[in-house]
Scaffold this motif. Structure first.
Motif, PDB file in Angstrom:
ATOM      1  N   HIS A  14     -10.279  22.123   4.408  1.00  0.00           N
ATOM      2  CA  HIS A  14      -9.031  22.774   4.020  1.00  0.00           C
ATOM      3  C   HIS A  14      -7.934  21.728   3.765  1.00  0.00           C
ATOM      4  CE1 HIS A  14     -11.270  25.866   6.343  1.00  0.00           C
ATOM      5  NE2 HIS A  14     -10.814  26.672   5.390  1.00  0.00           N
ATOM      6  N   ALA A  15      -8.221  20.787   2.908  1.00  0.00           N
ATOM      7  CA  ALA A  15      -7.221  19.778   2.568  1.00  0.00           C
ATOM      8  C   ALA A  15      -6.124  20.428   1.728  1.00  0.00           C
ATOM      9  CB  ALA A  15      -7.863  18.637   1.799  1.00  0.00           C
ATOM     10  N   PRO A  16      -4.862  20.176   2.043  1.00  0.00           N
ATOM     11  CA  PRO A  16      -3.764  20.796   1.295  1.00  0.00           C
ATOM     12  C   PRO A  16      -3.625  20.204  -0.102  1.00  0.00           C
ATOM     13  CG  PRO A  16      -2.909  19.208   2.848  1.00  0.00           C
ATOM     14  CD  PRO A  16      -4.383  19.304   3.118  1.00  0.00           C
ATOM     15  N   GLU A  17      -2.952  20.927  -0.971  1.00  0.00           N
ATOM     16  CA  GLU A  17      -2.711  20.448  -2.327  1.00  0.00           C
ATOM     17  C   GLU A  17      -1.768  19.250  -2.312  1.00  0.00           C
ATOM     18  OE1 GLU A  17      -3.339  20.214  -6.326  1.00  0.00           O
ATOM     19  OE2 GLU A  17      -4.317  21.606  -4.919  1.00  0.00           O
ATOM     20  N   LYS A  18      -0.746  19.325  -1.459  1.00  0.00           N
ATOM     21  CA  LYS A  18       0.231  18.255  -1.334  1.00  0.00           C
ATOM     22  C   LYS A  18       0.038  17.541   0.007  1.00  0.00           C
ATOM     23  CE  LYS A  18       2.397  19.329  -5.174  1.00  0.00           C
ATOM     24  NZ  LYS A  18       2.420  18.402  -6.334  1.00  0.00           N
ATOM     25  N   PRO A  19       0.309  16.253   0.068  1.00  0.00           N
ATOM     26  CA  PRO A  19       0.117  15.527   1.337  1.00  0.00           C
ATOM     27  C   PRO A  19       1.109  15.955   2.410  1.00  0.00           C
ATOM     28  CG  PRO A  19       1.183  14.124  -0.286  1.00  0.00           C
ATOM     29  CD  PRO A  19       0.788  15.370  -1.013  1.00  0.00           C
ATOM     30  N   PHE A  20       0.709  15.810   3.661  1.00  0.00           N
ATOM     31  CA  PHE A  20       1.614  16.062   4.782  1.00  0.00           C
ATOM     32  C   PHE A  20       2.685  14.975   4.856  1.00  0.00           C
ATOM     33  CE2 PHE A  20      -2.179  18.308   6.595  1.00  0.00           C
ATOM     34  CZ  PHE A  20      -1.614  19.565   6.614  1.00  0.00           C
ATOM     35  N   CYS A  21       2.259  13.760   4.541  1.00  0.00           N
ATOM     36  CA  CYS A  21       3.196  12.641   4.638  1.00  0.00           C
ATOM     37  C   CYS A  21       2.730  11.509   3.722  1.00  0.00           C
ATOM     38  CB  CYS A  21       3.289  12.154   6.079  1.00  0.00           C
ATOM     39  SG  CYS A  21       4.758  11.183   6.435  1.00  0.00           S
ATOM     40  N   ILE A  22       3.691  10.735   3.232  1.00  0.00           N
ATOM     41  CA  ILE A  22       3.397   9.599   2.355  1.00  0.00           C
ATOM     42  C   ILE A  22       4.094   8.368   2.930  1.00  0.00           C
ATOM     43  CG2 ILE A  22       3.404   8.761  -0.026  1.00  0.00           C
ATOM     44  CD1 ILE A  22       4.103  11.678  -0.852  1.00  0.00           C
ATOM     45  N   TRP A  70       0.831  -1.201   0.000  1.00  0.00           N
ATOM     46  CA  TRP A  70       0.000   0.000   0.000  1.00  0.00           C
ATOM     47  C   TRP A  70       0.866   1.251   0.000  1.00  0.00           C
ATOM     48  CZ3 TRP A  70      -5.480   0.576   1.936  1.00  0.00           C
ATOM     49  CH2 TRP A  70      -6.207  -0.615   1.800  1.00  0.00           C
ATOM     50  N   LEU A  71       0.464   2.227  -0.820  1.00  0.00           N
ATOM     51  CA  LEU A  71       1.006   3.574  -0.743  1.00  0.00           C
ATOM     52  C   LEU A  71      -0.090   4.450  -0.139  1.00  0.00           C
ATOM     53  CD1 LEU A  71       3.137   5.466  -3.296  1.00  0.00           C
ATOM     54  CD2 LEU A  71       1.131   6.593  -2.357  1.00  0.00           C
ATOM     55  N   LEU A  72       0.201   5.077   0.983  1.00  0.00           N
ATOM     56  CA  LEU A  72      -0.816   5.830   1.735  1.00  0.00           C
ATOM     57  C   LEU A  72      -0.401   7.295   1.846  1.00  0.00           C
ATOM     58  CD1 LEU A  72      -0.109   2.927   3.527  1.00  0.00           C
ATOM     59  CD2 LEU A  72      -2.458   3.446   4.167  1.00  0.00           C
ATOM     60  N   GLU A  73      -1.323   8.187   1.536  1.00  0.00           N
ATOM     61  CA  GLU A  73      -1.056   9.624   1.595  1.00  0.00           C
ATOM     62  C   GLU A  73      -1.954  10.282   2.641  1.00  0.00           C
ATOM     63  OE1 GLU A  73      -1.396  11.316  -2.298  1.00  0.00           O
ATOM     64  OE2 GLU A  73       0.237  10.113  -3.127  1.00  0.00           O
ATOM     65  N   ASP A  74      -1.359  11.136   3.453  1.00  0.00           N
ATOM     66  CA  ASP A  74      -2.076  11.797   4.546  1.00  0.00           C
ATOM     67  C   ASP A  74      -2.246  13.277   4.217  1.00  0.00           C
ATOM     68  OD1 ASP A  74      -3.114  12.733   6.887  1.00  0.00           O
ATOM     69  OD2 ASP A  74      -1.330  12.377   8.108  1.00  0.00           O
ATOM     70  N   TYR A  75      -3.518  13.693   4.026  1.00  0.00           N
ATOM     71  CA  TYR A  75      -3.832  15.089   3.735  1.00  0.00           C
ATOM     72  C   TYR A  75      -4.472  15.797   4.935  1.00  0.00           C
ATOM     73  CZ  TYR A  75      -2.836  14.128  -1.177  1.00  0.00           C
ATOM     74  OH  TYR A  75      -2.215  13.804  -2.363  1.00  0.00           O
ATOM     75  N   GLY A  76      -4.195  15.325   6.128  1.00  0.00           N
ATOM     76  CA  GLY A  76      -4.715  15.978   7.327  1.00  0.00           C
ATOM     77  C   GLY A  76      -6.147  15.591   7.625  1.00  0.00           C
ATOM     78  N   THR A  77      -6.697  16.176   8.691  1.00  0.00           N
ATOM     79  CA  THR A  77      -8.029  15.794   9.165  1.00  0.00           C
ATOM     80  C   THR A  77      -9.087  16.868   8.945  1.00  0.00           C
ATOM     81  OG1 THR A  77      -7.433  16.572  11.383  1.00  0.00           O
ATOM     82  CG2 THR A  77      -7.094  14.224  10.911  1.00  0.00           C
TER      83      THR A  77
END
Length: 473
Positions: A174-182, A163-170
């Motif tokens: 206001h979800a960011p354009e880029k993920p906080f962490c992958i 799995w590749l998992l991307e975290d765009y916050g909670t």
């Protein structure tokens, strides 16, 4: 979450000493306060300890944890209803480039067993708080082409899943354009989220006004560490929702309630399209519905204010949801007149007179029951209703034989909530402990609990009046 991705493996600090293998937990974003105590309890049940990194964020859906072995990880996932899945973490990064560099640094000898020729595999892409297009998902998978996969792609029932998992916050607004962490990792196991639907009270044979929903019931069973061959007791058993959850994990269950009709499955039904309960609506039938009847010990009509059990440590866990006086009244046997007759004077069908049972007294009796009848290190888990404006941790009942393990809040209304209190027995019960609340101010009951019903309904009436006023305007 940015800090999660900026630290290198060499700088990873654990909350306690020994470094284990790194795993990634993906959690459901509900009952946030309940998640960490549940996971800690399950690690304790596995004779292990949850170890996490210093920048651990309890509200994040992604937790990096250190676990001694894959077997422990699977054992935890066979119980948890808070976690969706767990992965062996191979790499992480702030950007995809960082992730790829992290994966290149991951020891090849740990990858090879799962990438060999002749094996089958699949790569999934998951984004939290953002929807990715099909093309975006395919591009992310193609970018992982530098990994030494030798096996064959198989989309249905592959041997290995990555799995590749991307975290765009909670924040969904206001979800960011880029993920906080992958993150990238090998899937190990899923949690038991399907139990919430499988054991839904909507499909339950026997329900009441206060039947606990399945998700919370399994949470409580996990907080109590109820397991195979344990004996679990509920002194305010109602329709037995908590017992069903414990029985699912192999515990033998029993309970008591002052309500004769509930114990015997008689009287008016709680379903809106049913007037009276059927001939086989009872707690035993609920366990039978799920193939758990072999774990049913018994339930009895009993007054929780009068402990009828012999003095012995035989319960591994006591779990309960006491009445608050809102949907169910708080009653005990007795009379304001103070006239007491011997049991011999009553015929078998006699229904004793009942009187109000103050919440503060309920908790004194409950903690004494746990102290006297739990095995050492056995757990008491119960709901404590509170009025938010009055609440501090000082209102949580204490007992010299019990240690507070966790305290989790579930909001009921804008002004009330209930705390799930988990306690563990750490001292053998002595007769003097029964009156600790009279001899030591530390154990004094909080009498404010007794006015919870009045405060609950005063707030409800204010809300109704406000809504009526707004409607008229």
């Amino acid at each position: 979450w940015v800090g999660d991705c900026l630290q290198t493996d060499a700088k990873m600090a654990l909350s306690s000493g020994t470094v284990g293998r790194r795993f990634l937990l993906l959690l459901a974003q509900e009952n946030l306060e309940f998640r960490l105590p549940e996971v800690k309890s399950l690690f304790s049940l596995c004779k292990s300890q949850l170890k996490y990194e210093d920048n651990f964020n309890v509200k994040s859906p992604f937790w990096i944890v250190h676990i001694p072995s894959e077997e422990v990880a699977k054992a935890v996932m066979r119980r948890t209803v808070c976690a969706k899945s767990i992965f062996e973490l191979w790499g992480q990064g702030r950007t995809h480039e960082d992730l790829h560099n992290s994966l290149r640094d991951y020891p090849t000898d740990k990858m090879i067993p799962y990438l060999q020729q002749g094996s089958t595999y699949q790569i999934k892409v998951y984004a939290f708080n953002k929807t990715l297009s099909h093309n975006e998902r395919i591009q992310r998978i193609d970018d992982l082409g530098f990994l030494p996969f030798q096996g064959t792609v198989k989309l249905k029932n592959p041997e290995h899943e990555f799995w590749l998992l991307e975290d765009y916050g909670t924040d969904p607004n206001h979800a960011p354009e880029k993920p906080f962490c992958i993150y990238f990792g090998r899937w190990i196991a899923d949690g038991q989220r399907e139990l919430i639907n499988l054991y839904s009270v909507k499909k339950r044979h026997f329900i009441g006004n206060t039947s606990m929903d399945a998700g919370l019931s399994f949470l409580i069973a996990n907080h109590a560490k109820a397991g195979a061959n344990d004996l679990v007791f509920d002194p305010f058993v109602g329709t037995g929702s908590l017992l069903v959850a414990c029985a699912h994990f192999g515990a033998y269950v029993c309970g008591a309630d002052i309500d004769y009709n509930i114990i015997h499955g008689r009287g008016k039904a709680s379903r809106k399209d049913q007037k009276w309960r059927g001939p086989d609506e009872n707690i035993r039938a609920n366990l039978r519905q799920y193939g758990l009847e072999q774990f049913y010990v018994d339930v009895l009509v009993s007054d929780a204010s009068k402990n009828i059990l012999r003095k012995a440590n035989f319960f591994d866990a006591i779990i309960t949801d006491p009445p608050y006086g809102v949907r169910e009244s708080t009653r005990k046997t007795g009379s304001q007149k103070g006239i007491i007759k011997s049991a011999e004077e009553y015929i078998e069908s006699h229904v004793p007179v009942s009187m109000n049972y103050h919440l503060s007294d309920i908790f004194i009796d409950l903690l004494n029951l746990a102290a006297e009848n739990l095995v050492m290190n056995g757990r008491l888990v119960y709901w404590l209703p509170v009025y938010k404006l009055d609440y501090t941790e000082d209102v949580i009942p204490q007992h010299p034989c019990l240690k507070l393990i966790s305290n989790c809040e579930q909001t009921l209304t804008s002004h009330t909530s209930r705390q799930l209190i988990t306690m563990e027995k750490v001292k053998e019960f002595e007769d003097k402990d029964r009156f600790a609340h009279l001899n030591d101010t530390k154990y004094n009951p909080y009498v404010g609990h007794n006015s919870f019903r009045e405060k609950y309904f005063s707030g409800v009436m204010k809300k109704v009046a406000k809504e009526t006023k707004n409607t008229q305007k």
